[in-house]
Design an enzyme around this catalytic site. Structure first.
Site: not given
Ligand SMILES: O=P(O)(O)O[C@H]1O[C@H](CO)[C@@H](O)[C@H](O)[C@H]1O
Ligand SMILES: O=P(O)(O)O[C@H]1O[C@H](CO)[C@@H](O)[C@H](O)[C@H]1O
Lengths: 344, 344
Positions: B27, B51, B54, B76, B116, B156, B164, B167, B169, B171, B284, B299, B314-315, B320
């Site tokens: 694909r 920030c 900072c 937090n 930063h 994240n 957000s 910097h 960091h 959690q 984990h 791990h 990737k969406f 999914e």
């Molecule tokens: O509609 P598309 O372009 O085939 O693809 C979209 O939907 C799919 C099914 O949920 C996902 O796997 C893809 O990541 C998303 O971009």
């Molecule tokens: O780092 P923040 O701003 O607290 O928040 C971020 O991490 C959190 C934990 O994964 C999620 O719940 C929030 O949706 C995301 O924006």
């Protein structure tokens, strides 16, 4: 609802998947300094010469979309599943750690309307009814095949949800194996039926109707509600009042009612932030394997990502991916927001 | 790897979560007309007066970040979990469908460096080692508490993953209950130990070392690999060679090696598309409940969203969310791409 839960961190149990969601109602005050999405632009043209889903246009795969006038189905030009995929079962090491299995299936694109500028929210109920009938016909046709055990109809709406084209359309992915989510829901519903002697979602629907606080909309045959265990900020589940396992079991009047409540839910969404509301939605009919499924109650899920505004979404990241899903607004307040929006 | 699997749709089994991922290698030719993200801009300033992470700056909650010079921890200001959250257990209907439970815990922000403009990828190994020691100290402190059963450290990275602030960091969210993912991994590891008389991830690591095709990097104490069952395009798991359940069990040399492989993985990521690579990553360790966990192998998971370029992700949407996760490139080719990138 326990008032303690309305103001304090708690977790709720999802009996359909048998897992937990963390709810942090006090967290909505958090200022947002993170990613802001592009505002959604509704499609302006009724016919877009560059859209491969508009009638008569050429697609990337080299084929041409028919000059259709109602709904329209074609095989996905870049299908994730193929009917002729070779069957194999590998367990390379014999220890259950490198298991791969050939997977076959069918992926189709389902155009809801020839009109490029429409959405389910803007379509007439009579035209949404044609979409419902299309979903049913596809599910029946594919579900009847020997090489298909599940038929997943879904719609990715909006660029934020990975839709590559605003033309109103959904997809069907039908597969030899039952996908993870349906496996979980089947096991949970079967165990509930076994233990309680009644259908999980029938019992749940009844309780929600009596309580009212999570109800978004109802009609003669359906209820739309924010599940007690909702993960996405404005997640909605649509449940038929009658215990039916798929669209095929529905009467003519029920199909009309489904079309009507689909319009209500999607139009309500668009009012929340005065923007075309992105979402992934999908149907969960029974599995089409060799078993009977008295436990299965047909339903639809809507998973929309927006949280605070038309441009600030909920991120399912860090803790959500590694731990458990987490939400800020309670399902009860989300339902209230949706009910208020529906009145505007 | 079975050559059939390299070119045809198949599904692979994740023995750590006991669920499936759909792989559609054919694909990747699909043209992308969907959402394109803003290119990531690396932070330019070593100190950013705006920030809140900072040293010396004011935070949204009204508190001031200390003038720290190495790593730095604070509660937090908008914590999803609170230590004093009231305990309650609700089962409103008595039928197991409206279960809510008070959940307490601790959420802290972990600054990796006062600078930063740094990231794990750009930090010196000696400074990443301080981050490893911080993770360990936090995990030990929180894990020892009576009111904590799991300690989830995560990062994240990048606006695309909900961060957000650029910097450097992470959690820590420590909770009274064990989150869903750890519950699944614990059950799978315990069942594997019971059935096979050996640790799941020890057995897996050994097989991967012998095969090599999914290995990204190794050193004396660790291996970084794309799991056979990876969901995200360039997902990576870091495994210690020795069977240890948490950071506390690691020697001084092992901690240095962990710091080194963290630098290798994050720096390699940045080379793939010549962009600061967004991801959520997390540790984990074993649960800190009242049980022994001989089954648990420590791990780390890296879940990065990018698929085709610095701006195409990737969406995880429609199929999914409603069915099973789906990926386009095979884990083997992702590992090859990462190995090539690491040489640049
Ligand atoms: O509609 P598309 O372009 O085939 O693809 C979209 O939907 C799919 C099914 O949920 C996902 O796997 C893809 O990541 C998303 O971009
Ligand atoms: O780092 P923040 O701003 O607290 O928040 C971020 O991490 C959190 C934990 O994964 C999620 O719940 C929030 O949706 C995301 O924006």
């Amino acid at each position: 609802m326990n008032p303690l839960a309305q103001q304090n961190p708690h977790r709720r149990f999802n009996p359909l998947k048998r897992e937990w969601v963390l709810v942090s109602p006090h967290r909505t005050q958090r200022p947002w300094q993170g990613q802001v999405e592009k505002p959604v632009q509704p499609a302006a043209l009724a016919y877009d010469p560059d859209c491969y889903l508009c009638p008569g246009n050429l697609r990337a795969g080299g084929l041409r979309t028919d000059n259709y006038t109602s709904t329209y189905v074609f095989e996905n030009d870049f299908a994730a599943l193929k009917p002729d995929a070779p069957r194999f079962l590998d367990d390379e090491d014999g220890k259950g750690l490198l298991i791969a299995e050939g997977e076959s299936g069918v992926c189709r694109v389902l155009c809801f309307s020839p009109r490029h500028d429409l959405t389910l929210a803007k379509m007439e109920v009579a035209d949404i009814r044609k979409v419902v009938d299309l979903w049913d016909a596809q599910t029946q046709e594919l579900g009847a095949r020997d090489d298909i055990q599940y038929v997943q109809v879904f719609e990715n709406r909006g660029a934020m949800m990975g839709a590559s084209n605003p033309h109103p359309h959904g997809q069907v992915w039908a597969s030899r194996s039952i996908p993870n989510e349906a496996v979980l829901e089947q096991a949970a519903q079967a165990a509930y039926l076994q233990e309680h002697g009644c259908c999980l979602l029938c019992a749940y629907r009844e309780m929600e109707m009596a309580r009212g606080e999570r109800i978004v909309a109802t009609n003669a045959s359906f209820v739309a509600l924010v599940p007690f265990w909702a993960v996405w900020p404005f997640e909605v589940m649509i449940l038929p009042s009658r215990h039916v396992a798929d669209l095929a079991a529905m009467t003519d009047a029920e199909r009309d009612d489904l079309a009507a409540i689909l319009k209500t839910v999607t139009a309500t969404y668009d009012k929340v932030f005065d923007t075309p509301f992105p979402y992934s939605m999908g149907l969960h009919p029974q599995p089409f394997d060799e078993n009977e499924h008295p436990e299965w109650h047909f339903h639809l899920h809507f998973y929309p990502p927006l949280l605070r505004s038309a441009t600030v979404r909920k991120f399912m990241v860090g803790f959500e991916l590694l731990g458990s899903p987490q939400r800020d607004i309670t399902p009860e307040s989300a339902a209230e927001t949706l009910r208020q929006a529906s009145l505007r």
